[in-house]
Scaffold this motif. Sequence first.
Motif, PDB file in Angstrom:
ATOM      1  N   TYR A   1     -31.364 -75.952  24.111  1.00 36.21           N
ATOM      2  CA  TYR A   1     -32.427 -76.611  24.740  1.00 36.21           C
ATOM      3  C   TYR A   1     -32.441 -76.565  26.126  1.00 36.21           C
ATOM      4  CZ  TYR A   1     -29.460 -80.726  25.460  1.00 36.21           C
ATOM      5  OH  TYR A   1     -28.488 -81.223  25.825  1.00 36.21           O
ATOM      6  N   ALA A   2     -33.559 -76.853  26.654  1.00 35.27           N
ATOM      7  CA  ALA A   2     -33.633 -77.203  28.299  1.00 35.27           C
ATOM      8  C   ALA A   2     -34.310 -78.530  28.342  1.00 35.27           C
ATOM      9  CB  ALA A   2     -34.638 -76.031  28.859  1.00 35.27           C
ATOM     10  N   MET A   3     -34.062 -79.119  29.466  1.00 33.96           N
ATOM     11  CA  MET A   3     -34.720 -80.287  29.862  1.00 33.96           C
ATOM     12  C   MET A   3     -35.599 -80.229  31.137  1.00 33.96           C
ATOM     13  SD  MET A   3     -33.797 -82.520  27.574  1.00 33.96           S
ATOM     14  CE  MET A   3     -34.206 -84.139  28.521  1.00 33.96           C
TER      15      MET A   3
ATOM     16  N   SER B   1     -26.882 -75.994  29.117  1.00 35.50           N
ATOM     17  CA  SER B   1     -25.370 -75.509  29.369  1.00 35.50           C
ATOM     18  C   SER B   1     -25.144 -76.031  31.008  1.00 35.50           C
ATOM     19  CB  SER B   1     -25.067 -74.162  29.448  1.00 35.50           C
ATOM     20  OG  SER B   1     -26.239 -73.488  30.208  1.00 35.50           O
ATOM     21  N   GLY B   2     -26.360 -76.485  31.790  1.00 33.59           N
ATOM     22  CA  GLY B   2     -26.331 -76.833  33.081  1.00 33.59           C
ATOM     23  C   GLY B   2     -26.419 -75.659  33.961  1.00 33.59           C
TER      24      GLY B   2
ATOM     25  N   ILE C   1     -27.083 -82.419  33.986  1.00 34.18           N
ATOM     26  CA  ILE C   1     -26.938 -82.798  32.822  1.00 34.18           C
ATOM     27  C   ILE C   1     -25.526 -83.173  32.303  1.00 34.18           C
ATOM     28  CG2 ILE C   1     -26.700 -80.385  31.901  1.00 34.18           C
ATOM     29  CD1 ILE C   1     -28.780 -81.068  29.703  1.00 34.18           C
ATOM     30  N   ASP C   2     -25.526 -84.380  31.415  1.00 31.63           N
ATOM     31  CA  ASP C   2     -24.144 -84.690  30.608  1.00 31.63           C
ATOM     32  C   ASP C   2     -24.551 -84.743  29.296  1.00 31.63           C
ATOM     33  OD1 ASP C   2     -21.981 -85.869  29.719  1.00 31.63           O
ATOM     34  OD2 ASP C   2     -22.093 -87.061  31.465  1.00 31.63           O
TER      35      ASP C   2
ATOM     36  N   THR D   1     -27.704 -86.960  28.563  1.00 39.67           N
ATOM     37  CA  THR D   1     -28.645 -87.554  29.291  1.00 39.67           C
ATOM     38  C   THR D   1     -28.796 -86.583  30.509  1.00 39.67           C
ATOM     39  OG1 THR D   1     -27.866 -89.845  29.004  1.00 39.67           O
ATOM     40  CG2 THR D   1     -28.540 -89.455  31.100  1.00 39.67           C
ATOM     41  N   VAL D   2     -29.686 -86.723  30.939  1.00 39.69           N
ATOM     42  CA  VAL D   2     -30.412 -85.554  32.191  1.00 39.69           C
ATOM     43  C   VAL D   2     -30.608 -86.599  33.513  1.00 39.69           C
ATOM     44  CG1 VAL D   2     -32.740 -85.367  31.577  1.00 39.69           C
ATOM     45  CG2 VAL D   2     -31.691 -83.621  32.992  1.00 39.69           C
ATOM     46  N   TYR D   3     -30.129 -86.095  34.501  1.00 32.22           N
ATOM     47  CA  TYR D   3     -30.464 -87.098  35.687  1.00 32.22           C
ATOM     48  C   TYR D   3     -31.368 -86.134  36.749  1.00 32.22           C
ATOM     49  CZ  TYR D   3     -26.295 -89.331  33.726  1.00 32.22           C
ATOM     50  OH  TYR D   3     -25.405 -89.966  32.922  1.00 32.22           O
ATOM     51  N   LEU D   4     -31.818 -87.090  37.639  1.00 34.83           N
ATOM     52  CA  LEU D   4     -32.600 -86.314  38.841  1.00 34.83           C
ATOM     53  C   LEU D   4     -32.375 -87.241  39.986  1.00 34.83           C
ATOM     54  CD1 LEU D   4     -34.911 -84.160  39.661  1.00 34.83           C
ATOM     55  CD2 LEU D   4     -36.516 -86.086  39.438  1.00 34.83           C
TER      56      LEU D   4
END
Length: 124
Positions: free
Chosen positions: A32-34, A54-55, A72-73, A78-81
């Motif tokens: 997937y992608a975020m 995968s980041g 991304i973790d 969880t994804v971070y900005l």
Amino acid sequence: QVRLVESGGGLVQAGGSLRLSCAVSGRTFSRYAMGWFRQAPGKERDVVAAISWSGLTTYIADSVKGRFTISIDNAKNTVYLQMNSLKPEDTAVYYCALRRGPEVVAVGPAYDYWGQGTQVTVSS
């Protein structure tokens, strides 16, 4: 069903920093992608950044390049900005989104699930 919940928004002075988080729960996908998007009042929703599961692949919009970082973790789903050197023009509601499939895409309609958004306000 998939649920995305953003957090970390708020009021910050110009030049300050914020870190947004987007926690994903429910059904999971192997690939997937975020993405992070934002929408200011009276404007269209624009992509800010995107990342593969995968980041290894990321996209950063030119308007925030050098100031914002996406990460991304997967262990925490969880994804971070990370947003540094914030400017008043960064003021918007920030949304995270999930796209089924591994490709990092910078257009909103390609994403399948969306969070409710978190307000970021940058004062001058």
